[in-house]
Write a protein that holds these residues in place. Structure first.
Motif, mmCIF file in Angstrom:
data_model
loop_
_atom_site.group_PDB
_atom_site.id
_atom_site.type_symbol
_atom_site.label_atom_id
_atom_site.label_comp_id
_atom_site.label_asym_id
_atom_site.label_seq_id
_atom_site.Cartn_x
_atom_site.Cartn_y
_atom_site.Cartn_z
ATOM 1 N N CYS A 86 0.831 -1.196 0.000
ATOM 2 C CA CYS A 86 0.000 0.000 0.000
ATOM 3 C C CYS A 86 0.871 1.254 0.000
ATOM 4 O O CYS A 86 1.955 1.275 0.606
ATOM 5 N N PRO A 87 0.425 2.318 -0.676
ATOM 6 C CA PRO A 87 1.198 3.556 -0.686
ATOM 7 C C PRO A 87 1.398 4.105 0.722
ATOM 8 O O PRO A 87 0.546 3.947 1.601
ATOM 9 N N THR A 88 2.513 4.745 0.926
ATOM 10 C CA THR A 88 2.745 5.391 2.216
ATOM 11 C C THR A 88 1.758 6.532 2.384
ATOM 12 O O THR A 88 1.370 7.189 1.421
ATOM 13 N N PRO A 89 1.303 6.824 3.611
ATOM 14 C CA PRO A 89 0.330 7.888 3.837
ATOM 15 C C PRO A 89 0.814 9.224 3.264
ATOM 16 O O PRO A 89 1.968 9.611 3.457
ATOM 17 N N GLY A 90 -0.072 9.894 2.551
ATOM 18 C CA GLY A 90 0.253 11.198 1.980
ATOM 19 C C GLY A 90 0.913 11.156 0.624
ATOM 20 O O GLY A 90 1.086 12.207 -0.003
ATOM 21 N N SER A 91 1.299 9.970 0.150
ATOM 22 C CA SER A 91 1.998 9.904 -1.132
ATOM 23 C C SER A 91 1.046 9.895 -2.322
ATOM 24 O O SER A 91 1.451 10.184 -3.445
ATOM 25 N N VAL A 92 -0.215 9.554 -2.075
ATOM 26 C CA VAL A 92 -1.248 9.606 -3.113
ATOM 27 C C VAL A 92 -2.390 10.452 -2.576
ATOM 28 O O VAL A 92 -2.889 10.212 -1.473
ATOM 29 N N ARG A 93 -2.792 11.442 -3.369
ATOM 30 C CA ARG A 93 -3.909 12.304 -2.965
ATOM 31 C C ARG A 93 -4.958 12.291 -4.069
ATOM 32 O O ARG A 93 -4.651 12.553 -5.229
ATOM 33 N N ILE A 94 -6.196 11.986 -3.702
ATOM 34 C CA ILE A 94 -7.308 11.955 -4.645
ATOM 35 C C ILE A 94 -8.357 12.945 -4.159
ATOM 36 O O ILE A 94 -8.828 12.855 -3.019
ATOM 37 N N ARG A 95 -8.700 13.883 -5.019
ATOM 38 C CA ARG A 95 -9.693 14.895 -4.670
ATOM 39 C C ARG A 95 -10.707 14.992 -5.804
ATOM 40 O O ARG A 95 -10.333 15.038 -6.976
ATOM 41 N N THR A 96 -11.977 15.056 -5.460
ATOM 42 C CA THR A 96 -13.030 15.104 -6.463
ATOM 43 C C THR A 96 -13.955 16.283 -6.212
ATOM 44 O O THR A 96 -13.964 16.873 -5.121
ATOM 45 N N ASN A 97 -14.744 16.607 -7.220
ATOM 46 C CA ASN A 97 -15.835 17.548 -7.014
ATOM 47 C C ASN A 97 -16.924 16.864 -6.188
ATOM 48 O O ASN A 97 -16.816 15.680 -5.851
ATOM 49 N N THR A 98 -17.996 17.590 -5.890
ATOM 50 C CA THR A 98 -19.004 17.076 -4.966
ATOM 51 C C THR A 98 -20.104 16.270 -5.631
ATOM 52 O O THR A 98 -20.908 15.642 -4.936
ATOM 53 N N ALA A 99 -20.182 16.262 -6.966
ATOM 54 C CA ALA A 99 -21.206 15.468 -7.648
ATOM 55 C C ALA A 99 -20.960 13.983 -7.412
ATOM 56 O O ALA A 99 -19.810 13.533 -7.344
ATOM 57 N N ILE A 103 -17.347 11.720 -7.178
ATOM 58 C CA ILE A 103 -16.939 10.999 -5.964
ATOM 59 C C ILE A 103 -16.849 9.499 -6.244
ATOM 60 O O ILE A 103 -15.872 8.840 -5.860
ATOM 61 N N ALA A 104 -17.866 8.953 -6.930
ATOM 62 C CA ALA A 104 -17.858 7.521 -7.240
ATOM 63 C C ALA A 104 -16.701 7.174 -8.170
ATOM 64 O O ALA A 104 -16.096 6.100 -8.057
ATOM 65 N N THR A 105 -16.365 8.077 -9.094
ATOM 66 C CA THR A 105 -15.209 7.848 -9.962
ATOM 67 C C THR A 105 -13.927 7.811 -9.132
ATOM 68 O O THR A 105 -13.068 6.947 -9.331
ATOM 69 N N GLY A 106 -13.787 8.761 -8.212
ATOM 70 C CA GLY A 106 -12.608 8.772 -7.345
ATOM 71 C C GLY A 106 -12.476 7.498 -6.536
ATOM 72 O O GLY A 106 -11.380 6.953 -6.376
ATOM 73 N N ALA A 282 5.253 17.283 -1.660
ATOM 74 C CA ALA A 282 3.890 17.133 -2.157
ATOM 75 C C ALA A 282 3.640 15.664 -2.437
ATOM 76 O O ALA A 282 4.587 14.866 -2.491
ATOM 77 N N PRO A 283 2.378 15.271 -2.617
ATOM 78 C CA PRO A 283 2.111 13.872 -2.977
ATOM 79 C C PRO A 283 2.834 13.492 -4.258
ATOM 80 O O PRO A 283 3.009 14.314 -5.164
ATOM 81 N N ARG A 284 3.244 12.241 -4.330
ATOM 82 C CA ARG A 284 3.884 11.754 -5.551
ATOM 83 C C ARG A 284 2.871 11.608 -6.684
ATOM 84 O O ARG A 284 3.204 11.792 -7.842
ATOM 85 N N ILE A 285 1.630 11.238 -6.345
ATOM 86 C CA ILE A 285 0.535 11.201 -7.322
ATOM 87 C C ILE A 285 -0.612 12.030 -6.768
ATOM 88 O O ILE A 285 -1.031 11.823 -5.619
ATOM 89 N N GLU A 286 -1.101 12.962 -7.564
ATOM 90 C CA GLU A 286 -2.329 13.662 -7.212
ATOM 91 C C GLU A 286 -3.327 13.474 -8.343
ATOM 92 O O GLU A 286 -3.044 13.789 -9.500
ATOM 93 N N MET A 287 -4.493 12.952 -8.001
ATOM 94 C CA MET A 287 -5.568 12.741 -8.961
ATOM 95 C C MET A 287 -6.712 13.684 -8.623
ATOM 96 O O MET A 287 -7.252 13.647 -7.512
ATOM 97 N N LEU A 288 -7.068 14.545 -9.565
ATOM 98 C CA LEU A 288 -8.175 15.475 -9.414
ATOM 99 C C LEU A 288 -9.286 15.022 -10.354
ATOM 100 O O LEU A 288 -9.067 14.915 -11.570
ATOM 101 N N VAL A 289 -10.464 14.757 -9.829
ATOM 102 C CA VAL A 289 -11.561 14.208 -10.623
ATOM 103 C C VAL A 289 -12.667 15.250 -10.747
ATOM 104 O O VAL A 289 -13.297 15.617 -9.745
ATOM 105 N N GLY A 290 -12.869 15.722 -11.973
ATOM 106 C CA GLY A 290 -13.880 16.733 -12.218
ATOM 107 C C GLY A 290 -14.706 16.403 -13.446
ATOM 108 O O GLY A 290 -15.195 15.283 -13.601
#
Length: 387
Positions: A86-99, A103-106, A282-290
């Motif tokens: 599993c990724p170390t805490p904080g190394s992957v960040r996933i943030r989505t819009n509120t729809a 969220i389900a995609t994230g 910063a996170p090594r991977i950041e995924m923004l879902v919009g």
């Protein structure tokens, strides 16, 4: 747990990087996956011969088939991870819009990226506008609706000219709808563009506005894997869907792709992504879902077009994403950009096929020094105002 490591070579295309360079950060902006139509997306007064098919979920929600396609993308992206733990805490960040669909995609993405690890998926509470994904509604920039209308008119040549350019696609959609009326199957009225009453956007009416959502609904039927007799009332094949997809792409010529609209629509997201790319930690991977508006706006700010098999140019695929990678090179850090998407046929069939297309950035080509990339993109973004 082992820390996340990244592989520069574990990509499906030859990256524009020197052999000894190291990929150390990835920032991604992705559209949500296949969803049920939004209520009114195909206008209620659209005339058709046939019956619109039922969907397995509520309007606007991500479908199970859509979630499965997102999981395919996450498994592709997992090649950025060289460790199976599993990724170390904080190394992957996933943030989505509120729809729900974002969220389900994230969640679908997180569960497939790191199975069994329960990665967190962050988003604002329901009812709180997220300025990253909805900057105009949030008043996140000093948006001027009158300037926006003028800029869109210059960019498109005017809404009547925009309609005229897509007359063939409108006729193709009429053949799919099959109403047989000489005036066409949509009753949109004249094309108009004006500032919205609240000043936080623009109001757009006319043939492109009326047909763009209908074209997207038919594409989503195909992507969902519905039987062909249900896709476009049995009158739409893959080539036709790509052709009428130009109507949906034309909507972004109004709402996101002129320099002024791109600057304001991509302002907060672009600034956020630059902050992640340039931060010391910063996170090594950041995924923004919009949404498709987010991806097309950032694409326009970057000065690139978005192409994927089966889709009209700049009609963002469900799950389609702009990927910014920061590399460590001998002469310092630099950024590469790509557009990562599944072909429409792969989304429909459930295949694991993913296409990642390198993007040449105007003013910087394929490998852009990090400081130059920051200056170039920041100059094309509207500043975020204090809220």
């Amino acid at each position: 747990m082992r820390p996340i490591l990244f592989l520069a070579a574990a990509l499906a295309f030859a990256p524009p990087a020197a052999a000894r360079d190291t990929l150390d950060r990835v920032v991604v902006l992705m559209r949500h996956g296949v969803r049920a139509p939004i209520t009114g997306e195909a206008p209620a007064d659209t005339k058709v011969t046939g019956t619109w098919p039922a969907w397995p979920v509520a309007p606007e929600f991500l479908t199970p088939h859509g979630a499965a396609a997102i999981a395919q993308l996450a498994r592709y992206d997992r090649r950025w991870l060289s460790a199976k733990a599993c990724p170390t805490p904080g190394s992957v960040r996933i943030r989505t819009n509120t729809a729900e669909r974002t969220i389900a995609t994230g969640r679908a993405y997180a569960d497939a990226l790191a199975p069994g690890c329960t990665l967190p998926v962050d988003h604002n509470p329901a009812g709180r506008i997220d300025p990253l994904f909805e900057p105009l509604r949030a008043g996140a920039t000093a948006f001027d609706a009158d300037k926006a209308v003028a800029a869109i008119t210059t960019f498109t040549g005017g809404v009547d000219a925009l309609t005229a350019r897509h007359a063939d696609a409108i006729r193709a959609l009429d053949r799919v709808l099959g109403c047989g009326l000489p005036a066409g199957c949509s009753t949109p009225g004249p094309a108009t563009l004006q500032p919205s009453r609240d000043g936080r956007g623009v109001d757009f009416t006319g043939p492109i506005r009326a047909t763009s959502g209908t074209a997207q609904v038919i594409l989503l039927q195909y992507a969902e894997g519905m039987p062909m007799p249900q896709v476009g009332f049995g009158r739409a094949d893959a080539a036709t869907i790509r052709r009428i997809g130009a109507l949906h792409a034309a909507l972004f010529d109004v709402f996101t792709r002129s320099p002024y609209m791109a600057a304001h629509q991509a302002g907060p997201l672009g600034a956020h992504m630059l902050a992640t790319l340039t931060a010391a930690r910063a996170p090594r991977i950041e995924m923004l879902v919009g949404h498709d508006t987010n991806v097309t706006a950032l694409g326009a700010a970057l000065g690139v077009d978005l192409d994927a098999p089966g889709f009209a140019r700049n009609d963002v695929a469900p799950g389609g994403a702009l990927v910014l990678k920061r590399w460590r090179g001998r002469k310092g850090p630099y950024v590469t950009a790509s557009y990562r998407a599944q072909p429409l046929e792969a989304i429909r069939s459930g295949a694991a096929t993913v296409v990642e297309t390198p993007l040449a950035l105007p003013g910087c080509a394929m490998r852009c020094p990090l400081d130059r990339f920051d200056r170039l993109l920041r100059a094309r973004l509207a500043p975020v105002v204090a809220g």
